[in-house]
Design a protein around this motif. Structure first.
Motif, mmCIF file in Angstrom:
data_model
loop_
_atom_site.group_PDB
_atom_site.id
_atom_site.type_symbol
_atom_site.label_atom_id
_atom_site.label_comp_id
_atom_site.label_asym_id
_atom_site.label_seq_id
_atom_site.Cartn_x
_atom_site.Cartn_y
_atom_site.Cartn_z
ATOM 1 N N UNK A 31 -38.746 28.013 29.138
ATOM 2 C CA UNK A 31 -38.449 26.922 30.059
ATOM 3 C C UNK A 31 -37.218 27.268 30.902
ATOM 4 N N UNK A 32 -37.353 27.062 32.206
ATOM 5 C CA UNK A 32 -36.238 27.298 33.113
ATOM 6 C C UNK A 32 -35.916 25.998 33.836
ATOM 7 N N UNK A 33 -34.965 26.046 34.706
ATOM 8 C CA UNK A 33 -34.544 24.846 35.428
ATOM 9 C C UNK A 33 -34.924 24.942 36.901
ATOM 10 N N UNK A 34 -36.104 25.469 37.185
ATOM 11 C CA UNK A 34 -36.545 25.610 38.574
ATOM 12 C C UNK A 34 -37.384 24.425 39.045
ATOM 13 N N UNK A 35 -37.509 23.391 38.199
ATOM 14 C CA UNK A 35 -38.282 22.217 38.571
ATOM 15 C C UNK A 35 -39.753 22.310 38.214
ATOM 16 N N UNK A 36 -40.203 23.494 37.875
ATOM 17 C CA UNK A 36 -41.598 23.654 37.472
ATOM 18 C C UNK A 36 -41.749 23.290 35.999
ATOM 19 N N UNK A 37 -42.913 22.775 35.665
ATOM 20 C CA UNK A 37 -43.189 22.370 34.293
ATOM 21 C C UNK A 37 -44.076 23.413 33.650
ATOM 22 N N UNK A 38 -43.743 23.787 32.418
ATOM 23 C CA UNK A 38 -44.436 24.877 31.730
ATOM 24 C C UNK A 38 -44.912 24.452 30.349
ATOM 25 N N UNK A 39 -46.011 25.062 29.949
ATOM 26 C CA UNK A 39 -46.517 24.879 28.585
ATOM 27 C C UNK A 39 -47.289 26.130 28.202
ATOM 28 N N UNK A 56 -44.173 19.576 43.074
ATOM 29 C CA UNK A 56 -44.138 19.298 44.509
ATOM 30 C C UNK A 56 -45.511 19.478 45.158
ATOM 31 N N UNK A 57 -46.456 20.066 44.433
ATOM 32 C CA UNK A 57 -47.817 20.248 44.940
ATOM 33 C C UNK A 57 -48.673 19.073 44.502
ATOM 34 N N UNK A 58 -49.756 18.861 45.171
ATOM 35 C CA UNK A 58 -50.652 17.763 44.822
ATOM 36 C C UNK A 58 -51.392 18.018 43.523
ATOM 37 N N UNK A 59 -51.930 16.948 42.965
ATOM 38 C CA UNK A 59 -52.659 17.011 41.692
ATOM 39 C C UNK A 59 -53.845 17.964 41.786
ATOM 40 N N UNK A 60 -54.639 17.894 42.858
ATOM 41 C CA UNK A 60 -55.813 18.755 42.979
ATOM 42 C C UNK A 60 -55.424 20.221 43.031
ATOM 43 N N UNK A 61 -54.379 20.537 43.786
ATOM 44 C CA UNK A 61 -53.926 21.928 43.874
ATOM 45 C C UNK A 61 -53.444 22.412 42.513
ATOM 46 N N UNK A 62 -52.681 21.571 41.826
ATOM 47 C CA UNK A 62 -52.188 21.950 40.495
ATOM 48 C C UNK A 62 -53.352 22.170 39.531
#
Length: 132
Positions: A31-39, A56-62
């Motif tokens: 886990x980093x602090x770049x705002x992205x969520x990871x699992x 920051x991207x839309x649900x469909x793109x994610x």
């Protein structure tokens, strides 16, 4: 944060479960602090890799990105295990997996031979299927 990744990933997890896989997401130790969520994606007890969602991207793109990455992880796993079973399976008689097509309004698995054959991500039957 893993909960947000899990919410986006749920349709892909449903498709994996339909194909008979056990699916789990765990917190990613990198886990980093770049705002992205990871699992970490754990499939049938094996850690396949890290899934990343950019909020920051839309649900469909994610969802498309997670489905595409999951498919890549499975291809690598199946090559290591010498298992040629495609995921997700296409229509009966097609030996290739379905693919993600970017740019569509709805996230779907699509036949690479016939783009008219689609299955919404999260609604795949988990096995080769007959055309309606």
């Amino acid at each position: 944060m893993t909960e947000d990744v899990a919410a986006v990933f749920r349709p892909v997890a449903d498709d994996l479960a339909s194909a008979g896989h056990s699916v789990r997401l765990d917190p990613d130790p990198s886990e980093t602090h770049d705002g992205r969520q990871r699992a970490q994606l754990i499939l049938d007890g094996e850690v396949l890799g890290s899934l990343v969602v950019d909020p920051t991207r839309g649900m469909n793109t994610a969802l498309l990105l997670l489905a595409d990455l999951t498919q890549d992880f499975l291809v690598g796993r199946r090559q290591r295990q010498d298992d040629g079973t495609p995921w997700p399976a296409c229509v009966a008689g097609h030996l290739h997996p379905m693919r993600i097509v970017y740019g569509l309004d709805d996230p779907v698995w699509t036949c690479p031979r016939d783009p008219r054959i689609n299955v919404p991500i999260g609604k795949h039957p988990g096995r080769p299927f007959d055309l309606p």
